[in-house]
Design an enzyme around this catalytic site. Structure first.
Site, PDB file in Angstrom:
ATOM      1  N   GLU A   1       0.838  -1.190   0.000  1.00 15.90           N
ATOM      2  CA  GLU A   1       0.000   0.000   0.000  1.00 15.90           C
ATOM      3  C   GLU A   1       0.878   1.247   0.000  1.00 15.90           C
ATOM      4  OE1 GLU A   1      -3.864  -1.699   2.373  1.00 15.90           O
ATOM      5  OE2 GLU A   1      -2.178  -1.018   3.573  1.00 15.90           O
TER       6      GLU A   1
ATOM      7  N   ASP B   1      -4.037  -8.032   6.179  1.00 15.00           N
ATOM      8  CA  ASP B   1      -5.069  -8.943   5.701  1.00 15.00           C
ATOM      9  C   ASP B   1      -4.586 -10.380   5.578  1.00 15.00           C
ATOM     10  OD1 ASP B   1      -7.608  -7.353   4.832  1.00 15.00           O
ATOM     11  OD2 ASP B   1      -5.926  -6.130   4.172  1.00 15.00           O
TER      12      ASP B   1
END
Length: 400
Positions: free
Chosen positions: A153, A169
Site C-alpha cells: 500500500e 489482511d
C-alpha cells in the site's frame, strides 16, 4: 470479492495519520523538502526464485481529482468505467513484471492505493456500482482465492511517499519495499530472515488453538497464504473467542485499578485514564470528565481494530483506540498500566495473544511488520517514508 469502498485500507489513511500522529509514522527528512514529482519511478526486482510470469497492478485514487482507477507502466492514469450490479469485468490493468533475476521500472502517480503483484495468473478485478471490487480471499468463492498474490500500500502526495509492506489482511508472497531520496539515502523494510517464510508457516501450523487453520492451500496442497486472524474469524477457521480470556482478565484488572493512555509520543502531558464499570471502559481526561467509552471488545474487534474498537481520525477517541488495539494484540495491557508499552520485549508474552502477529514479527529481518492495523504504535510497522523521494523499490523475495 468486496467493493473497495468497504475495505479498511492503510494506504487511504497513511497521509492523514502522518498529520495527526506524526511521531508514529513520519521521519524527519535530513534536507529541505523538494517538489515531489507527479510520477515516481519504482524499480521492481524479482528475486523470488520462481519461473512464473509476474503481473503487477497499480490501483488507487488519483489524489488530484479523487477519481478511482489504475496506472499503466508509464504512470498514466486511467479512470475506471462505471460498474454494474452484478459486477462487470474491469479493464485489464496488468503490467508484465520482470522474470526471476530481472528488474523492471514502472512509474507510479500521486495515488493513495495499492501495488498488487501475482504469480502465474492475472488477478480478477470487477466493477460494482459502488466502485472497484478487490480480492477478498477469506471468501472461498472469490475468483482470486487460488491465485498466489500479494500487495503493498502506498500514498504519494505533495508531502512525500509512504510505502508499506503489509500483512494486515494476510501473510503471503514475500516482498520488501524501499525508497531513495534526493540525498541518495535509501531505506528498506519488509525482508524476512533467511528461512523466515517457511519458518512462519511451520510455527503457525504448530500453534495450539487452531491458528494453523488460518493457512490456505491450493488443490495440490501448496501454501498460498495465511489469513489474518480477523479474517479467520470471518471465515470460520479461527475461534471467535480467541482473545476472550485475555479481555476478561483486562476487564477484571481495570475494574479496581486505572489504565493510563498517553497516545502522542510528542505530547507526554496529554493523558487519558480508563476504568471499567460493568460492560464499559470509560476514559476521562485530567479534569475527570469522560471523553470516550468503549464496550467490552470481542476478538474480531481486537484483530480488526474496528467495530467495538473503532478509531476515527480525531484527536481523542481515535488515538486512545489505536493504543488499546496495540495493547490487546500485543498483550501488554495486563503487564503495563501505562500505555502504549513500546518495549518490544514485553510484546506477545501472554499465552493469549495475536499469535499471527507474533510469528510474523519473529521472522522479519528488522523485526518490523504491519501485522495488524495499528502496528505503527511505537514505530513497529514495516513502512518507509520520505519527503524527498526520487525512486521507490519493490523486491519480490525468495520463498524459503
Amino acid at each position: 470479492m468486496r467493493a473497495s469502498a468497504k475495505r479498511r485500507s492503510l494506504a487511504t489513511v497513511l497521509a492523514a495519520l502522518a498529520l495527526s500522529f506524526g511521531p508514529f509514522l513520519t521521519q524527519a527528512a535530513p534536507q529541505a523538502q523538494a517538489a515531489v514529482p507527479s510520477t515516481l519511478p519504482m524499480t521492481v526486482t524479482n528475486n523470488s526464485g520462481r519461473s512464473d510470469q509476474v503481473y503487477i497492478y497499480d490501483i488507487g485514487t488519483l489524489l488530484s481529482t479523487g477519481q478511482q482507477g489504475w496506472a499503466d507502466a508509464g504512470g498514466t492514469f486511467h479512470a475506471w468505467p462505471a460498474g454494474a450490479n452484478p459486477p462487470t469485468a474491469a479493464p485489464d490493468a496488468s503490467i508484465a513484471g520482470p522474470a526471476n533475476g530481472q528488474t523492471a521500472t514502472i512509474n507510479i502517480p500521486q495515488f493513495s492505493g495499492r501495488i498488487y503483484f501475482s504469480y502465474g495468473q492475472k488477478l480478477v478485478f470487477k466493477l460494482a456500482t459502488g466502485g472497484l471490487v478487490q480480492p477478498a480471499v477469506q471468501n472461498p468463492t472469490d475468483p482470486n482465492h487460488n491465485i498466489l498474490f500479494n500487495w503493498s500500500e502506498y500514498t504519494l502526495n505533495s508531502s512525500g511517499l509512504w510505502l508499506n509492506s503489509t500483512q494486515v489482511d494476510m501473510f503471503s508472497a514475500p516482498y520488501a519495499v524501499g525508497v531513495k531520496n534526493t540525498a541518495g539515502t535509501t531505506q528498506s523494510t519488509g525482508h524476512l530472515k533467511s528461512g523466515g517464510y517457511n519458518g512462519f508457516f511451520t510455527s503457525l501450523k504448530a500453534q495450539p488453538g487452531g491458528w494453523g487453520n488460518l493457512i490456505q492451500t491450493n488443490s495440490s496442497g501448496t501454501i498460498l497464504r495465511a489469513l489474518a486472524p480477523g479474517h479467520g474469524i470471518e471465515a470460520g477457521t479461527l475461534s471467535a473467542s480467541a482473545m476472550s480470556d485475555y479481555v476478561n482478565r483486562v476487564w477484571t484488572k481495570y475494574s479496581t485499578s486505572k489504565l493510563t493512555v498517553t497516545p502522542f509520543a510528542d505530547q507526554p502531558n496529554t493523558k487519558y485514564f480508563g476504568t471499567v464499570s460493568g460492560n464499559t471502559m470509560n476514559f476521562t481526561d485530567s479534569t475527570g470528565a469522560v471523553v470516550t467509552s468503549f464496550q467490552k471488545p470481542d476478538s474480531a474487534s481486537i484483530f480488526g481494530c474496528d467495530n467495538l474498537l473503532d478509531a476515527p481520525n480525531d484527536q481523542v477517541r481515535g488515538p486512545i483506540s489505536r493504543t488499546l488495539c496495540a495493547g490487546y494484540n500485543r498483550s501488554t495491557l495486563l503487564t503495563d498500566a501505562n500505555q502504549p508499552d513500546t518495549n518490544s520485549a514485553d510484546f506477545y508474552q501472554d499465552t493469549v495473544t495475536n499469535q499471527y502477529a507474533r510469528k510474523i514479527h519473529e521472522q522479519m529481518a528488522d523485526g518490523k511488520a504491519y501485522a495488524f492495523a495499528f502496528d505503527d504504535v511505537g514505530n513497529f510497522e514495516s513502512l518507509v517514508n520520505d519527503a524527498n523521494p526520487t525512486r521507490a523499490y519493490l523486491t519480490l523475495d525468495p520463498f524459503n
